[in-house]
Design a protein around this motif. Structure first.
Motif, short mmCIF file in Angstrom:
data_model
loop_
_atom_site.label_atom_id
_atom_site.label_comp_id
_atom_site.label_asym_id
_atom_site.label_seq_id
_atom_site.Cartn_x
_atom_site.Cartn_y
_atom_site.Cartn_z
N LEU A 1 0.82 -1.21 0.00
CA LEU A 1 0.00 0.00 0.00
C LEU A 1 0.86 1.26 0.00
CD1 LEU A 1 -2.86 -1.02 2.45
CD2 LEU A 1 -2.94 -0.89 -0.04
N ALA A 2 1.96 1.24 0.72
CA ALA A 2 2.85 2.40 0.75
C ALA A 2 3.49 2.64 -0.63
CB ALA A 2 3.94 2.21 1.80
N ILE A 3 3.86 1.57 -1.31
CA ILE A 3 4.46 1.70 -2.65
C ILE A 3 3.43 2.23 -3.63
CG2 ILE A 3 5.38 0.37 -4.58
CD1 ILE A 3 6.79 -1.40 -2.46
N ILE A 4 2.20 1.74 -3.55
CA ILE A 4 1.15 2.21 -4.45
C ILE A 4 0.87 3.69 -4.21
CG2 ILE A 4 -1.32 2.01 -4.96
CD1 ILE A 4 -1.03 -1.01 -4.56
N LYS A 5 0.82 4.09 -2.95
CA LYS A 5 0.56 5.50 -2.63
C LYS A 5 1.68 6.38 -3.16
CE LYS A 5 -0.23 8.61 1.24
NZ LYS A 5 -0.30 8.75 2.70
#
Length: 51
Positions: A27-31
């Protein structure tokens, strides 16, 4: 006897911790990717205005 029960649950807790960290990392990478794309769109729009 209680210590053996805790040791039986320990691998499950470790597995859930690894799974939770993996989901957080994805999720952090996608954000971060979405934010980078927004910046690139802003730069693209500014360059189009100058042409």
């Amino acid at each position: 006897m209680n210590s053996l029960a805790i040791l039986g649950i320990l691998p499950l807790l470790i597995y859930l911790g690894i799974l939770g960290f993996g989901i957080y990392a994805v999720l952090a990478i996608i954000k971060a990717a979405k934010q980078r794309n927004e910046y690139l769109k802003e730069i693209r729009d500014e360059m189009r205005k100058k042409i």
